[in-house]
Design a protein around this motif. Structure first.
Motif, PDB file in Angstrom:
ATOM      1  N   LEU A   1      37.199  23.441 -21.431  1.00  8.19           N
ATOM      2  CA  LEU A   1      38.454  22.839 -21.905  1.00  8.19           C
ATOM      3  C   LEU A   1      38.199  21.820 -23.010  1.00  8.19           C
ATOM      4  O   LEU A   1      38.955  21.747 -23.979  1.00  8.19           O
ATOM      5  CB  LEU A   1      39.204  22.201 -20.741  1.00  8.19           C
ATOM      6  N   ALA A   2      37.134  21.037 -22.870  1.00  4.52           N
ATOM      7  CA  ALA A   2      36.797  20.060 -23.910  1.00  4.52           C
ATOM      8  C   ALA A   2      36.450  20.762 -25.221  1.00  4.52           C
ATOM      9  O   ALA A   2      36.881  20.334 -26.296  1.00  4.52           O
ATOM     10  CB  ALA A   2      35.643  19.180 -23.446  1.00  4.52           C
ATOM     11  N   GLU A   3      35.682  21.830 -25.146  1.00  2.00           N
ATOM     12  CA  GLU A   3      35.328  22.597 -26.350  1.00  2.00           C
ATOM     13  C   GLU A   3      36.584  23.195 -26.998  1.00  2.00           C
ATOM     14  O   GLU A   3      36.758  23.121 -28.212  1.00  2.00           O
ATOM     15  CB  GLU A   3      34.338  23.717 -26.011  1.00  2.00           C
ATOM     16  N   ARG A   4      37.444  23.767 -26.183  1.00  2.00           N
ATOM     17  CA  ARG A   4      38.659  24.397 -26.703  1.00  2.00           C
ATOM     18  C   ARG A   4      39.574  23.365 -27.350  1.00  2.00           C
ATOM     19  O   ARG A   4      40.108  23.580 -28.440  1.00  2.00           O
ATOM     20  CB  ARG A   4      39.396  25.137 -25.584  1.00  2.00           C
ATOM     21  N   ASP A   5      39.750  22.228 -26.689  1.00  2.00           N
ATOM     22  CA  ASP A   5      40.599  21.163 -27.224  1.00  2.00           C
ATOM     23  C   ASP A   5      40.065  20.658 -28.557  1.00  2.00           C
ATOM     24  O   ASP A   5      40.812  20.495 -29.522  1.00  2.00           O
ATOM     25  CB  ASP A   5      40.702  20.022 -26.208  1.00  2.00           C
ATOM     26  N   LEU A   6      38.767  20.428 -28.615  1.00  2.00           N
ATOM     27  CA  LEU A   6      38.154  19.946 -29.848  1.00  2.00           C
ATOM     28  C   LEU A   6      38.249  20.993 -30.958  1.00  2.00           C
ATOM     29  O   LEU A   6      38.525  20.658 -32.115  1.00  2.00           O
ATOM     30  CB  LEU A   6      36.702  19.547 -29.594  1.00  2.00           C
ATOM     31  N   ALA A   7      38.065  22.256 -30.624  1.00  2.00           N
ATOM     32  CA  ALA A   7      38.194  23.326 -31.627  1.00  2.00           C
ATOM     33  C   ALA A   7      39.618  23.366 -32.181  1.00  2.00           C
ATOM     34  O   ALA A   7      39.815  23.518 -33.394  1.00  2.00           O
ATOM     35  CB  ALA A   7      37.824  24.673 -31.017  1.00  2.00           C
ATOM     36  N   ASP A   8      40.604  23.200 -31.312  1.00  2.00           N
ATOM     37  CA  ASP A   8      41.996  23.195 -31.765  1.00  2.00           C
ATOM     38  C   ASP A   8      42.289  22.004 -32.671  1.00  2.00           C
ATOM     39  O   ASP A   8      42.946  22.149 -33.710  1.00  2.00           O
ATOM     40  CB  ASP A   8      42.954  23.179 -30.565  1.00  2.00           C
ATOM     41  N   ARG A   9      41.802  20.830 -32.301  1.00  2.00           N
ATOM     42  CA  ARG A   9      42.020  19.647 -33.136  1.00  2.00           C
ATOM     43  C   ARG A   9      41.344  19.798 -34.497  1.00  2.00           C
ATOM     44  O   ARG A   9      41.900  19.405 -35.522  1.00  2.00           O
ATOM     45  CB  ARG A   9      41.507  18.385 -32.430  1.00  2.00           C
ATOM     46  N   ARG A  10      40.159  20.394 -34.509  1.00  2.00           N
ATOM     47  CA  ARG A  10      39.458  20.579 -35.785  1.00  2.00           C
ATOM     48  C   ARG A  10      40.161  21.609 -36.651  1.00  2.00           C
ATOM     49  O   ARG A  10      40.202  21.469 -37.874  1.00  2.00           O
ATOM     50  CB  ARG A  10      38.006  20.976 -35.532  1.00  2.00           C
ATOM     51  N   ALA A  11      40.700  22.644 -36.033  1.00  2.00           N
ATOM     52  CA  ALA A  11      41.428  23.655 -36.805  1.00  2.00           C
ATOM     53  C   ALA A  11      42.652  23.036 -37.470  1.00  2.00           C
ATOM     54  O   ALA A  11      42.988  23.383 -38.608  1.00  2.00           O
ATOM     55  CB  ALA A  11      41.828  24.813 -35.898  1.00  2.00           C
ATOM     56  N   LYS A  12      43.304  22.126 -36.795  1.00  2.00           N
ATOM     57  CA  LYS A  12      44.462  21.441 -37.396  1.00  2.00           C
ATOM     58  C   LYS A  12      44.023  20.468 -38.481  1.00  2.00           C
ATOM     59  O   LYS A  12      44.672  20.341 -39.509  1.00  2.00           O
ATOM     60  CB  LYS A  12      45.253  20.705 -36.320  1.00  2.00           C
TER      61      LYS A  12
END
Length: 176
Positions: A133-144
């Motif tokens: 979940l931490a990896e996914r959340d961080l990936a989403d924030r970086r994509a934005k």
């Protein structure tokens, strides 16, 4: 007398010329190589510098989460060490182009900045789920975030976001 009357009633540029000019202007604006200093006010850090420092800090905090899970669940080391090594490499890549190291880039500062990151669940499955979940959340924030930064940093953020999404998959139940 001409056989066909002129379709051009008024003098001026043709529609094709206007469309080509507009398309060219859009391409040039999108490809401008700015130095990332847009958004500076009074000599403060640029948008790119702030994004780079934030990305480095986030990677260091994620590495601290990996460390906590590895300390709590040594049996997961074979599975987690390569992913953690990539997270550390991501932090180094973001710090490489930074003007100055991020204040919370040190391991002690990252641990104190995110106390929840140092506590790993007692259950290994829950620990993996938390990392995923931490990896996914961080990936989403970086994509934005990549939409607001210039060229090379946007490409780096996109690449690291894609790696983070892959890590999230590998850490999930589907990625076993």
């Amino acid at each position: 007398m001409p056989l066909f009357p002129s379709s051009r009633a008024l003098p001026g540029p043709r529609r094709r010329t206007l469309l080509a000019s507009a398309a060219g202007a859009v391409l040039l604006a999108g490809c401008s190589g700015g130095d990332g200093d847009s958004g500076t006010a009074g000599g403060g850090p640029s948008v790119a510098e702030r994004a780079r420092a934030r990305a480095a800090r986030d990677s260091r905090e994620l590495a601290a989460r990996y460390d906590a899970v590895l300390a709590a669940h040594p049996a997961l080391a074979r599975r987690l060490r390569p992913l953690r090594a990539e997270v550390v490499a991501h932090a180094a890549a973001f710090e490489e182009g930074a003007a100055a190291p991020a204040p919370s880039a040190t391991p002690t500062a990252a641990a104190s900045a995110a106390p929840s990151a140092t506590a790993a669940p007692a259950n290994a499955t829950e620990a993996l789920r938390g990392l995923s979940l931490a990896e996914r959340d961080l990936a989403d924030r970086r994509a934005k975030a990549l939409l607001d930064v210039p060229g090379e940093l946007a490409r780096l953020l996109a690449s690291v976001a894609a790696a983070g999404a892959a890590h999230a998959y590998l850490l999930s139940d589907d990625g076993k």
